[in-house]
Write an enzyme that holds these catalytic residues in place. Sequence first.
Site, PDB file in Angstrom:
ATOM      1  N   ASP B  61     -62.700 -84.298  36.970  1.00  0.00           N
ATOM      2  CA  ASP B  61     -63.446 -85.414  37.540  1.00  0.00           C
ATOM      3  C   ASP B  61     -63.150 -85.573  39.028  1.00  0.00           C
ATOM      4  O   ASP B  61     -64.052 -85.796  39.827  1.00  0.00           O
ATOM      5  CB  ASP B  61     -63.081 -86.715  36.807  1.00  0.00           C
ATOM      6  N   ASP B  88     -63.498 -90.084  50.023  1.00  0.00           N
ATOM      7  CA  ASP B  88     -62.559 -89.022  50.403  1.00  0.00           C
ATOM      8  C   ASP B  88     -61.448 -89.546  51.326  1.00  0.00           C
ATOM      9  O   ASP B  88     -60.579 -88.777  51.752  1.00  0.00           O
ATOM     10  CB  ASP B  88     -63.280 -87.818  51.019  1.00  0.00           C
ATOM     11  N   ASP B 205     -61.073 -84.986  63.543  1.00  0.00           N
ATOM     12  CA  ASP B 205     -62.065 -84.611  62.519  1.00  0.00           C
ATOM     13  C   ASP B 205     -62.739 -83.277  62.849  1.00  0.00           C
ATOM     14  O   ASP B 205     -63.333 -83.123  63.914  1.00  0.00           O
ATOM     15  CB  ASP B 205     -63.115 -85.739  62.476  1.00  0.00           C
ATOM     16  N   GLY B 376     -72.648 -87.644  59.764  1.00  0.00           N
ATOM     17  CA  GLY B 376     -71.721 -88.680  60.209  1.00  0.00           C
ATOM     18  C   GLY B 376     -70.558 -88.140  61.022  1.00  0.00           C
ATOM     19  O   GLY B 376     -69.661 -88.907  61.388  1.00  0.00           O
ATOM     20  N   HIS B 377     -70.555 -86.838  61.274  1.00  0.00           N
ATOM     21  CA  HIS B 377     -69.388 -86.212  61.918  1.00  0.00           C
ATOM     22  C   HIS B 377     -69.765 -85.610  63.265  1.00  0.00           C
ATOM     23  O   HIS B 377     -70.813 -84.980  63.409  1.00  0.00           O
ATOM     24  CB  HIS B 377     -68.822 -85.122  61.006  1.00  0.00           C
TER      25      HIS B 377
END
EC number: 3.1.-.-
Lengths: 561, 561
Positions: B61, B88, B205, B376-377
């Site tokens: 899962d 996440d 990121d 979004g990055h």
Amino acid sequence: MSHPHPELSLPPALPAGGLRVVALGGLGEVGRNMAVLEHEGRLLVIDCGVLFPEDNQPGVDLILPDFEYIRDRLDDIEAIVLTHGHEDHIGAVPYLLRLRQDIPLVGSQLTLAFVEAKLKEHRITPVTLAVKEGQVEQLGVFECEFVAVNHSIPDALAVAVTTAAGTVLHTGDFKMDQLPLDGRITDLRAFARLGEKGVDLFMVDSTNAEVPGFVTPEVEIGPVLDTVFGQADKRIIVASFSSHVHRVQQVLNAAHNHGRKVAFMGRSMVRNMGIASELGYLTVPEGVLVDQRRAAELPDDQVVYMSTGSQGEPMAALSRMANGDHKVQVGHGDTVILASSLIPGNENAVFRVINGLIRIGARVVHSGNAKVHVSGHASAGELLYCYNILRPRNVMPVHGEVRHLVANGALAVRSGVPADRVILAEDGVVVDLVNGRASVVGAVPCGYVYVDGSSVGTITDAELKDRRVLGEEGFVSVFAVIDTATGKVLAGPQILARGMAEDNAVFQKVLPELTTALENAIEGGASDTYQLQQVMRRTVGRFVATRLRRKPMIVPVVVEA
Amino acid sequence: MSHPHPELSLPPALPAGGLRVVALGGLGEVGRNMAVLEHEGRLLVIDCGVLFPEDNQPGVDLILPDFEYIRDRLDDIEAIVLTHGHEDHIGAVPYLLRLRQDIPLVGSQLTLAFVEAKLKEHRITPVTLAVKEGQVEQLGVFECEFVAVNHSIPDALAVAVTTAAGTVLHTGDFKMDQLPLDGRITDLRAFARLGEKGVDLFMVDSTNAEVPGFVTPEVEIGPVLDTVFGQADKRIIVASFSSHVHRVQQVLNAAHNHGRKVAFMGRSMVRNMGIASELGYLTVPEGVLVDQRRAAELPDDQVVYMSTGSQGEPMAALSRMANGDHKVQVGHGDTVILASSLIPGNENAVFRVINGLIRIGARVVHSGNAKVHVSGHASAGELLYCYNILRPRNVMPVHGEVRHLVANGALAVRSGVPADRVILAEDGVVVDLVNGRASVVGAVPCGYVYVDGSSVGTITDAELKDRRVLGEEGFVSVFAVIDTATGKVLAGPQILARGMAEDNAVFQKVLPELTTALENAIEGGASDTYQLQQVMRRTVGRFVATRLRRKPMIVPVVVEA
């Protein structure tokens, strides 16, 4: 446009003089392309390919077209026309020939060479008829004219089939590269001539119908390879499809320009390029090719390995190199080029390979960061050219998932084809061309036929569901030995689980309850094995569902002693 | 750049005054982001997220960060800083709080609201500290300054952590939309100020580091939605991520402009948008929202359903609509918009949904055919701005697979960061910042921790391998009952196979051989269950390998009676 109707019933008899078209694969999926044309009781098959399984079809090697519709009519087949040598167009030929070995195979020289090599592995020697673009052959009641088309494999053909019912033009897979490496363009002059005479049904490749614009010419990859080769000072490994002769040609050329030797890796790469160079489709610059042993002895900056495995296939050379599990040890500073597309569904596998190679310190060039691949299928812009030059009376998009077929149909409508003349059919749907008008008249059963190891068609969808349950949840086996004479539990019950993320000890808790349930059932008159097995299934099933919150496969076995 | 070294040994003690950074997830995968900072014996956790499994992890899962490294040091943790409310980054918080419930959670208002809603399901009430951009908090030895960043969820924060060892700036997930819907841009003034003071370690990121250029502003999606809404004359269904408040905002606006009402569908969509509108992050135009029952009563051209399931999740509303298995029956002429990315690995599932919807007759708009999604990055262009404005002394790319981390590191180098100051670490790698210099000093064990149903960490990689074998090849169970007194085979042997694509009758052939093998073994002195089971495994294994060419799991069971 007429959408496909899953609730269709069996078709009526084909009216005299009409032509019937039934696709046994390729309409609703990208692969296992196969169309059956019927006229005056005779059949013509166009292509006979395989489909590769998705992750919800575990353990399946290949998926075949469903031959059920023609199984009783094998003797009516005049020929199998093969448009080109890709697996999704020729891969199922051995399985059809197993049913009747002497069906003639008709195709271009390279296509036949590829299918013959494949049939050899199946120990089948086919009856063949090699044809060229421009050639016309009367195959029984079917007059077939072959037309050159350009694709990601050389020597591809479209076929125009003329009968008393009219002319059907089937493109096979194609695109319209105006600068192809071999100068062999899709023959728009022939399309124009056929259009003037009248094309009654246009069966046309839909793979890229959703993609706007035009495919970049293959030849533009050459300079990109040249630049990457120029930047590399260690080994270069290129992975691509083993049938992409022109891509390999450009790698050979770039290697030659940079003073490197090329070694082929992977069984299909070695075999196919052998065929292609022998027949003159691949031109090997003098002295460029070496075998792997010789390549290993050369300095790093003089070597190119040309490999399979561009889709992340775990057993292919490239994946094994990424895992350090291949005799060619990729090292820091080596360059790996994935000169291929990324087929949907393979992303995770391909990115695993790319990450593995980057971790080792290789530079990885792929279609995501450089123009090292172009598609083999006509985009929307090219399809519009075809519709406008042909002006077909009826259109039947082929080769694709529903979304591709629908997008292609919409292009036909935008080019002026009346919406009710655009036939959106799925596998098994029966389309009749009668009096110049194509229409859906019914459907025949047409399922997926799975090949797993040596078994063909043995795996059912129910069995695949079993596999998915086994793979996701594991199983619990429950045994008990019953004394048939006394009706007593002689040994057990005993429980064994695998793949369940639980310690087997957890099942100790249900054993007393299980024994009681069995004894109660026997006392209550249950005697046959099946009844007792159901008792065990229910008891253990309740336990794992409520106590462990799981749904494994439960396999109860009662042994009578 | 220093590449990760899998052969690293345990690190030495952290030198006095130094800062240690260990990522327990997020370096080598997209997900389960978690970094542990250590200074003077105290720990600060940044994010604690989950990773979603791939298809080679069947039945799993969720995947958690590996808490082993901090399991004995829970009391040293000052706080968990949460950069934003995505799964996440927050999804594993309940599992960490199970180990120590009173670790303070520090984050923005929306982030805390999302994590509190999640913790409520786990029956945990956390200790929290809400912070805003510009705010500075002393968390034990860690001085934390929070900096506004823009991302695909509102109220995201970067965090600058200052200790005696220097300043670490951790971006969390971010991009640099210059026209964000809420006007809250990534605070480059703060970045500039931090850069002037000196950033000793920049943790940044990497998700889009491979993508050239700049991300299109979110606001540009509005006019596209407006156009699609204007063309629709039946129902509209929009699917997106249930945390993407600004995407939903634009759907509400478009609906309002076109006189439509919106009903939220899917538990997480209803919950999250409730939170977002209550806290003022989502502005609902007067009267636009209705519940599903009211929506069902409205004319088709006055309804928008805003749904989850944009990744093809089989149980989500959208998949069930595509299968005709939902109370909202999608019909011919309806418009479905997938306003989302296509996460790698989900392609087949998403295309199955798209094909299902098109087959029903819906128009499907998705990122492949319209500009209805932006990432979004930060892309490469934006990352370069950051490197240039910050001029960090050391860089540690975070959040990504190896290919992303390496691409991000390469950008740092191109912007002028010395290559030996770019630290490419993977999960568990220990990075020490000492005297202004970051370096890899070792590694701690850091595996995947699988959640399957109610079990956490019980499934091992060996068990996943079992599942893959079961899923691809099925299993064969072999039973025999041995009379322990006489050493005779009392009942059986009996064979049962599942998922094997073979008729169970095929195993009749091996039974005589199996009986003989067992009897010979017993005569030869084999007596214990294990030995006899091995005899059965070998005999049946040889049979399936040579006669059936298969490799199922073989499960031999000897029952003693």
